[in-house]
Design an enzyme around this catalytic site. Structure first.
Site, PDB file in Angstrom:
ATOM      1  N   GLU A   7      -3.413   2.267   2.460  1.00 56.37           N
ATOM      2  CA  GLU A   7      -2.209   3.105   2.491  1.00 56.37           C
ATOM      3  C   GLU A   7      -1.110   2.464   1.663  1.00 56.37           C
ATOM      4  OE1 GLU A   7      -0.952   3.330   6.566  1.00 56.37           O
ATOM      5  OE2 GLU A   7      -2.313   4.960   7.037  1.00 56.37           O
ATOM      6  N   LYS A  47       2.324   0.841   1.098  1.00 56.78           N
ATOM      7  CA  LYS A  47       3.234   0.096   1.964  1.00 56.78           C
ATOM      8  C   LYS A  47       4.655   0.438   1.531  1.00 56.78           C
ATOM      9  CE  LYS A  47       4.004  -4.525   3.905  1.00 56.78           C
ATOM     10  NZ  LYS A  47       5.457  -4.503   4.030  1.00 56.78           N
ATOM     11  N   ARG A  69      11.883  -2.158  14.688  1.00 53.19           N
ATOM     12  CA  ARG A  69      10.748  -3.041  14.964  1.00 53.19           C
ATOM     13  C   ARG A  69      11.071  -4.006  16.092  1.00 53.19           C
ATOM     14  NH1 ARG A  69       8.653  -6.838  10.857  1.00 53.19           N
ATOM     15  NH2 ARG A  69       8.607  -8.341  12.511  1.00 53.19           N
ATOM     16  N   GLU A 105       7.874   4.608   8.668  1.00 51.81           N
ATOM     17  CA  GLU A 105       8.821   3.838   7.865  1.00 51.81           C
ATOM     18  C   GLU A 105       9.871   4.807   7.342  1.00 51.81           C
ATOM     19  OE1 GLU A 105       8.320   0.515   7.551  1.00 51.81           O
ATOM     20  OE2 GLU A 105       9.377  -0.131   5.742  1.00 51.81           O
ATOM     21  N   GLU A 139       5.912  -1.395  -1.840  1.00 50.88           N
ATOM     22  CA  GLU A 139       5.727  -2.842  -1.975  1.00 50.88           C
ATOM     23  C   GLU A 139       4.292  -3.223  -2.309  1.00 50.88           C
ATOM     24  OE1 GLU A 139       7.954  -5.867   0.785  1.00 50.88           O
ATOM     25  OE2 GLU A 139       7.188  -4.202   1.957  1.00 50.88           O
ATOM     26  N   LYS A 182      -6.322  -0.948   6.199  1.00 53.07           N
ATOM     27  CA  LYS A 182      -6.565  -0.857   7.639  1.00 53.07           C
ATOM     28  C   LYS A 182      -8.001  -0.450   7.943  1.00 53.07           C
ATOM     29  CE  LYS A 182      -1.796   0.622   8.333  1.00 53.07           C
ATOM     30  NZ  LYS A 182      -0.900   1.687   8.803  1.00 53.07           N
ATOM     31  N   ARG A 227       0.059  -9.559  15.125  1.00 52.67           N
ATOM     32  CA  ARG A 227      -0.151  -9.624  13.688  1.00 52.67           C
ATOM     33  C   ARG A 227      -1.659  -9.676  13.553  1.00 52.67           C
ATOM     34  NH1 ARG A 227       3.331 -10.309   9.633  1.00 52.67           N
ATOM     35  NH2 ARG A 227       5.097 -10.878  10.948  1.00 52.67           N
ATOM     36  N   LYS A 234      -2.025  -6.794   4.420  1.00 50.82           N
ATOM     37  CA  LYS A 234      -1.069  -6.299   3.419  1.00 50.82           C
ATOM     38  C   LYS A 234      -1.349  -6.959   2.080  1.00 50.82           C
ATOM     39  CE  LYS A 234       2.399  -9.302   5.567  1.00 50.82           C
ATOM     40  NZ  LYS A 234       3.778  -9.599   5.876  1.00 50.82           N
TER      41      LYS A 234
HETATM   42  P1  ATP Z   1       7.337  -7.546   5.558  1.00 51.39           P
HETATM   43  O1  ATP Z   1       7.836  -6.189   5.864  1.00 51.39           O
HETATM   44  O2  ATP Z   1       8.340  -8.443   4.950  1.00 51.39           O
HETATM   45  O3  ATP Z   1       6.028  -7.564   4.855  1.00 51.39           O
HETATM   46  P2  ATP Z   1       7.109  -7.771   8.339  1.00 51.39           P
HETATM   47  O4  ATP Z   1       6.914  -8.990   9.124  1.00 51.39           O
HETATM   48  O5  ATP Z   1       8.324  -6.959   8.543  1.00 51.39           O
HETATM   49  O6  ATP Z   1       7.032  -8.272   6.880  1.00 51.39           O
HETATM   50  P3  ATP Z   1       4.459  -6.942   7.957  1.00 51.39           P
HETATM   51  O7  ATP Z   1       3.487  -7.021   9.056  1.00 51.39           O
HETATM   52  O8  ATP Z   1       4.418  -8.008   6.991  1.00 51.39           O
HETATM   53  O9  ATP Z   1       5.906  -6.793   8.558  1.00 51.39           O
HETATM   54  O10 ATP Z   1       4.274  -5.597   7.182  1.00 51.39           O
HETATM   55  C1  ATP Z   1       4.223  -4.441   7.911  1.00 51.39           C
HETATM   56  C2  ATP Z   1       5.486  -3.651   7.675  1.00 51.39           C
HETATM   57  O11 ATP Z   1       5.347  -2.812   6.550  1.00 51.39           O
HETATM   58  C3  ATP Z   1       5.685  -2.744   8.835  1.00 51.39           C
HETATM   59  O12 ATP Z   1       6.495  -3.372   9.793  1.00 51.39           O
HETATM   60  C4  ATP Z   1       6.329  -1.513   8.248  1.00 51.39           C
HETATM   61  O13 ATP Z   1       7.729  -1.627   8.379  1.00 51.39           O
HETATM   62  C5  ATP Z   1       5.983  -1.558   6.778  1.00 51.39           C
HETATM   63  N1  ATP Z   1       5.076  -0.486   6.332  1.00 51.39           N
HETATM   64  C6  ATP Z   1       5.264   0.291   5.243  1.00 51.39           C
HETATM   65  N2  ATP Z   1       4.250   1.136   5.041  1.00 51.39           N
HETATM   66  C7  ATP Z   1       3.354   0.921   6.029  1.00 51.39           C
HETATM   67  C8  ATP Z   1       2.093   1.493   6.352  1.00 51.39           C
HETATM   68  N3  ATP Z   1       1.539   2.428   5.618  1.00 51.39           N
HETATM   69  N4  ATP Z   1       1.477   0.995   7.461  1.00 51.39           N
HETATM   70  C9  ATP Z   1       2.018   0.038   8.220  1.00 51.39           C
HETATM   71  N5  ATP Z   1       3.212  -0.541   7.952  1.00 51.39           N
HETATM   72  C10 ATP Z   1       3.888  -0.102   6.863  1.00 51.39           C
END
Ligand code: ATP
Length: 677
Positions: free
Chosen positions: A305, A307, A346, A378, A477, A482, A496, A502
């Site tokens: 997906e 991000k 979050r 998001e 990003e 998944k 996590r 990611k």
């Molecule tokens: P970062 O956002 O800096 O990567 P984080 O600790 O906030 O770090 P991560 O687990 O690294 O979170 O990345 C997941 C984050 O990405 C989610 O918290 C969400 O906000 C964002 N996100 C964007 N698109 C998606 C998606 N398709 N599926 C899941 N999360 C997504």
């Protein structure tokens, strides 16, 4: 063992069945916990105490658990402690008749406001004995203090704290007299009140330990009532149930009354995910390359997906008519034309005041028949002219509070990627493939307002490469990869997980994932930067010891405007000396010019990680023979992470993992896949 034998220890002498739990009894338990580094003993003290509460004063079980956690309510209630040092010092002075000057001197010497408070109380002549504090009473008063807002709020907070401290005893650790140099020991109520106010109990008591202790206490309690002693299996079963329930419903306010009512073993029947109680979101593990993804998910069906780069939002909704039918009505503050709703961050913060525009539009995306849901999504800034996603920085320019729909300049589009609850049913334990189907069945896309996260289901390297490039062109990003089927694809709240990976475009350039670090101190600027701070000391969070561990100094990545803005924000957070829960090197030249209250969290990128004697990050986790910690090389400031609290910063475990993964990549051993829990 102490856990299973009923009544092997006398309860606190002044505490009889039905009496409110004496706060002194809780503090005695705290001091026992504080004196041992052994996890099992900590857990045993905790559970023994909770069991006494359940037996003697079940009505006080909730405030007892909350105070053990150093909390006053569930996170989503938005009640914050972390009261600044200056207010606490003033209150200590007011309640003990000592001058602020002397208190500041003590704080300089002792370095722990809790002990300063205990010492101040101890040196105060006692004219009369105040009425003993109760757990219930302390909880209520702390809650009242935390809720004070607005004009004259600070003064009222000080007098609230004053009142509490006046009734607290000192109970100085024996043999230490008034010259306290020891950091541990003593069941002083004043000490623990102050620590609770500061927002850090530092008992080495992790939230998870309290949860497990509660499970043990309640299992033993339930079984003891039948005149039996619980078996190891029963204890394990109780623990499993409570953990699972808490994951879906992280609210002691809901769980504890149910526990007392139906018992641990029946808890699942009455406590489930419910709209109104936000879950801790599932998080992803970083990967360094698409090939790493393919290696990890080999032979499994997965999906890639986009991000999106915005703010995580969990949207809860219950339609008019459906709320009445629910067992526990959902406490959702937001109103929409079709039902009640709320948006959580979050961190489980209430975002409904930030996004009234989302609440206003939400009814348009809901299909006929969609009665209640919890969506994971998001929010992203949206360019209405070009009809495309805008960079994250645009979203940050929105006000955070009291936004009026008509004043909204930066429009947002909601990208939904998961659904955790639909029409009365929790979906977290369904496969992601099924959840995605449910998501599509319940909502309709509306351009620029609501969309499903874009994805491609492929395991072909070239196709993933193209998806990644497309995602970046679309201002994302990178990708979230998944698992689609089976248990591995279930939604894992608060984890996590290795089932979500990611892939950020930046990692591919070799930079690795960014870190979110807490600002502990600063150095005055030189040259052009003399009127502001020019560099900062940053730390990660060690969740087992509940300390902030230094990881680097940073002076790169800041524009002049940003430095000025950060200075304005930080100058009010200056404290006289580091907090006792800051873990840093003692070298003279490594001391920053000023120290801060732990508040700000910054996202930082680094070239790589290295071992250094100047920093202490992940030292315990790694156990490096020469006692070096991990530090960042060429760290660069990216942005202020307003959506993260200091305890959500990158953990020491994660820093250690990043270091190890980098090591193993350099040594070509393949990445480590350690979990960070
Ligand atoms: P970062 O956002 O800096 O990567 P984080 O600790 O906030 O770090 P991560 O687990 O690294 O979170 O990345 C997941 C984050 O990405 C989610 O918290 C969400 O906000 C964002 N996100 C964007 N698109 C998606 C998606 N398709 N599926 C899941 N999360 C997504």
């Amino acid at each position: 063992s102490t856990l299973t034998a009923e009544g092997t220890r006398d309860p606190y002498p002044d505490w009889k069945a039905g009496d409110p739990v004496p706060y002194a009894a809780l503090c005695t338990t705290f001091s026992k916990i504080e004196m041992t580094p052994k996890r099992l003993e900590i857990s045993a003290h905790c559970s023994l105490f909770l069991r006494q509460v359940a037996r003697l004063t079940p009505d006080d079980l909730l405030p007892t658990v909350l105070l053990m956690l150093g909390k006053l309510a569930a996170d989503y209630a938005g009640i914050e402690l972390g009261i600044g040092e200056s207010l606490i010092m003033k209150a200590i002075g007011d309640s003990t008749g000592r001058s602020l000057k002397i208190i500041k001197e003590d704080q300089q010497k002792i370095g722990d406001l809790g002990l300063v408070a205990a010492k101040s109380k101890g040196s105060q002549p006692t004219m009369f004995k105040p009425k003993p504090l109760t757990v219930r009473g302390v909880h209520e008063q702390l809650l009242a203090i935390a809720k004070i807002e607005g004009q004259g709020g600070q003064g009222r907070k000080v007098s609230g704290i004053h009142k509490l401290l006046s009734a607290a005893d000192a109970n100085l650790p024996k043999g230490q007299g008034v010259d306290i140099t020891l950091n541990k020991g003593g069941s002083s109520e004043a000490k623990f009140i102050v620590r609770t106010l500061e927002g850090k109990m530092r008992l080495g008591l992790a939230d998870k330990t309290v949860l497990v202790a509660l499970a043990q206490a309640m299992t033993s309690h339930d079984i003891a009532r039948k005149g039996k002693v619980p078996s190891t299996d029963q204890l394990a079963k109780g623990e499993g149930i409570l953990k699972a329930v808490y994951n879906e419903l992280p609210s002691y306010e809901v769980i504890i009354p149910a526990l007392l009512d139906v018992g641990v073993f029946n808890l699942r029947q009455v406590c489930n995910l419910q709209p109104g109680v936000p879950l801790k979101p599932m998080l992803a593990k970083p990967t360094k390359s698409i090939t790493e993804v393919l290696d990890r998910f080999e032979g499994k069906d997965f999906t890639c997906e986009y991000k999106y780069d915005g703010e995580r939002a969990q949207i809860h909704f219950v339609a008019h008519g459906a709320a009445e039918a629910m067992a526990t009505p959902a406490p959702l503050a937001g109103k929409t034309s079709k039902g009640i709703s709320n948006i959580f961050s979050r961190n489980s913060e209430d975002l409904s005041k930030k996004y009234p525009d989302i609440l206003a539009k939400l009814p348009d995306w809901i299909k006929e028949g969609t009665q209640s849901f919890v969506l994971d999504c998001e929010t992203v800034a949206w360019d209405v002219v070009e009809k495309k996603v805008l960079p994250f920085q645009q979203l940050m320019t929105r006000k955070r509070k009291d936004v009026k729909v008509e004043d909204v300049k930066v429009k947002v589009c909601v990208y939904a990627f998961d659904i955790l609850y639909l029409n009365g049913e929790a979906l977290v334990n369904k496969s992601f493939r099924e959840r995605r189907e449910a998501l599509y069945s319940a909502f309709t896309e509306v351009e620029g307002e609501f969309a499903f996260a874009k994805y491609g289901n492929t395991d072909q390297l070239e196709e993933i490469q193209v998806l990644l490039e497309d995602s970046v062109k679309a201002s994302c990003e990178g990708l979230m990869v998944k698992m689609l089927d089976g248990v591995e694809s279930h939604y894992e709240p608060s984890r996590r997980s290795q089932n979500w990976l990611k892939v950020k475009k930046d990692y591919l350039a070799g930079a690795g994932d960014s870190l979110d670090l807490v600002v502990l101190g600063a150095y005055y600027g030189r040259g052009k930067r003399t009127s502001v701070y020019g560099a900062f000391l940053l730390a990660c969070y060690n969740s087992s010891s509940q300390t902030y561990e230094t990881v680097c100094n940073i002076g790169t990545g800041f524009s002049e405007e940003v430095l000025q803005a950060l200075y304005d924000k930080l100058k009010d957070l200056v404290i006289d000396r580091p907090k006792p829960f800051y873990s840093h090197s003692s070298g003279n030249k490594d001391q920053p010019d000023v120290w801060f209250e732990p508040r700000l969290v910054w996202e930082v990128k680094t070239a790589d990680l290295t071992l250094s004697p100047r920093y202490v990050a992940a030292k315990d986790v790694l156990g490096d023979a020469s006692h070096r910690g991990v530090s960042l090389r060429f760290p660069r400031y990216i942005r202020d992470r307003e959506d993260k609290k200091p305890d959500d910063a990158t953990t020491a475990r994660q820093v250690a993992d990043m270091y190890k993964r980098q090591e193993s990549v350099t040594k070509n051993k393949g990445p480590s896949v350690d979990d960070d829990f």
